[in-house]
Design an enzyme around this catalytic site. Structure first.
Site, PDB file in Angstrom:
ATOM      1  N   LYS A  68      -7.326   3.962   2.122  1.00 43.76           N
ATOM      2  CA  LYS A  68      -6.288   3.020   1.679  1.00 43.76           C
ATOM      3  C   LYS A  68      -5.202   2.743   2.730  1.00 43.76           C
ATOM      4  O   LYS A  68      -4.633   1.650   2.747  1.00 43.76           O
ATOM      5  CB  LYS A  68      -5.651   3.501   0.373  1.00 43.76           C
ATOM      6  CG  LYS A  68      -6.554   3.294  -0.840  1.00 43.76           C
ATOM      7  CD  LYS A  68      -5.840   3.702  -2.114  1.00 43.76           C
ATOM      8  CE  LYS A  68      -6.570   3.194  -3.340  1.00 43.76           C
ATOM      9  NZ  LYS A  68      -5.775   3.337  -4.558  1.00 43.76           N
ATOM     10  N   ASP A 104      -2.455  -1.776  -7.428  1.00 43.31           N
ATOM     11  CA  ASP A 104      -2.316  -0.597  -8.308  1.00 43.31           C
ATOM     12  C   ASP A 104      -1.048  -0.676  -9.158  1.00 43.31           C
ATOM     13  O   ASP A 104      -1.054  -0.311 -10.334  1.00 43.31           O
ATOM     14  CB  ASP A 104      -2.305   0.695  -7.481  1.00 43.31           C
ATOM     15  CG  ASP A 104      -3.694   1.061  -6.986  1.00 43.31           C
ATOM     16  OD1 ASP A 104      -4.687   0.612  -7.586  1.00 43.31           O
ATOM     17  OD2 ASP A 104      -3.789   1.801  -5.986  1.00 43.31           O
TER      18      ASP A 104
END
Ligand code: ATR
Length: 282
Positions: A68, A104
């Site tokens: 990420k 997210d």
């Protein structure tokens, strides 16, 4: 150019990702000619993956652990969410540029808004447990709604570092301070892996919580964690973690395939069935 739009989820390991089930459902439901493929990319292959990225024709994809943050140098630009979280979970093209975003926080908030509508009316204080990547997304989202955040973590120094990363009303605490903090909380969030199948439960006493306080557990295997079961029994509004997975997928799908999907009951049921079927007690 092929009419088939190909997207991916890349990570290492990746076998257990439920994202292919989610995006595969939307592709079929919406009659889109596309694929969503699982790619196991070990860290030492990341460079090779991006070196021929433009030629492979991907419309984009999702990025998960452990890449990420590592993908950021390979992108032309990252959006404000990815910048705020220091991590990318979605990649897409915009006018020939490779963009990284982070959905997210959006998934976290959209799930909360869907399952506990009105949760933030009059809400002032939150308690968030954990200090990893998921906590970061939760803190970002909750601060954006104007609540204070008391961030509690086993390793307090990590909570301290995360609190300092954000420029808002966030204070770091140890887990021992939870009872006092819960008294004033309008929202309690677990972002740790405690309560997940194979892990011990999150062992906290919910007695000090106001009856109106919302309890949110981002763990979704099992679908109802011991925390959610206890909070529900005490009459709190509760929010499980499955919807965070579903909602975080919406912006990516729209970027890649040009149509905005919806998080339906049918979709929830599909994922729920998969989780139940694969759980050890099933
Ligand atoms: P993610 O990025 O998915 O949030 P992570 O970075 O591994 O995952 O973070 C996991 C969180 O769960 C951390 O806050 C961790 O606490 P530490 O910072 O002290 O490691 C927390 N956690 C994991 N196992 C725990 C346990 N047994 N007791 C208390 N906290 C735990």
């Amino acid at each position: 150019m092929s009419a088939l739009s190909r997207a991916f989820v890349m990570g290492h390991p990746i076998a257990h990702s439920r994202s292919p089930l989610l995006h595969g459902y939307w592709l079929k439901k919406m009659g889109i000619e596309g694929t969503y493929e699982r790619l196991d990319i070990a860290p030492d292959r990341l460079n090779a993956f991006f070196s021929d990225y433009r030629e492979t024709g991907w419309v984009g994809g999702n990025v998960t652990v452990p890449h990420k943050s590592a993908v950021i140098p390979y992108l032309d630009r990252i959006d404000s969410n990815a910048r705020a979280l220091g991590a990318v979970n979605t990649i897409w093209w915009d006018d020939g540029q490779l963009i990284g975003g982070n959905t997210d926080g959006i998934g976290f908030m959209d799930n909360l808004d869907e399952l506990a509508p009105g949760w933030d009316s009059g809400a002032r204080n939150s308690v968030i447990i954990g200090a990893g990547g998921a906590a970061r997304a939760a803190v970002h989202g909750v601060l954006g709604r104007g609540l204070s955040v008391s961030l509690c973590n086993r390793t307090q120094s990590k909570a301290q570092a995360l609190a300092e990363y954000f420029d808002g009303d966030v204070r770091a605490h140890s887990l021992d301070e939870l009872p006092g903090l819960l008294e004033d909380a309008d929202l309690l969030v677990n972002t740790t892996s405690l309560g997940m199948v194979g892990q011990p439960p999150l062992d906290i006493d919910l007695a000090p919580l106001k009856p109106t306080a919302t309890v949110y557990d981002i763990v979704y295997v099992p679908l109802e964690t011991p925390l959610i079961i206890e909070a529900k029994a005490k009459g709190h509004p509760v929010v499980g973690g499955l919807g965070m997975l579903l909602h975080q997928g919406v912006p990516g799908f729209s970027h890649w395939f040009g149509q905005t999907p919806t998080v339906s009951v049918e979709l929830r049921n599909l994922l729920t069935d998969d989780i139940v079927a694969k759980s050890p007690s099933a």
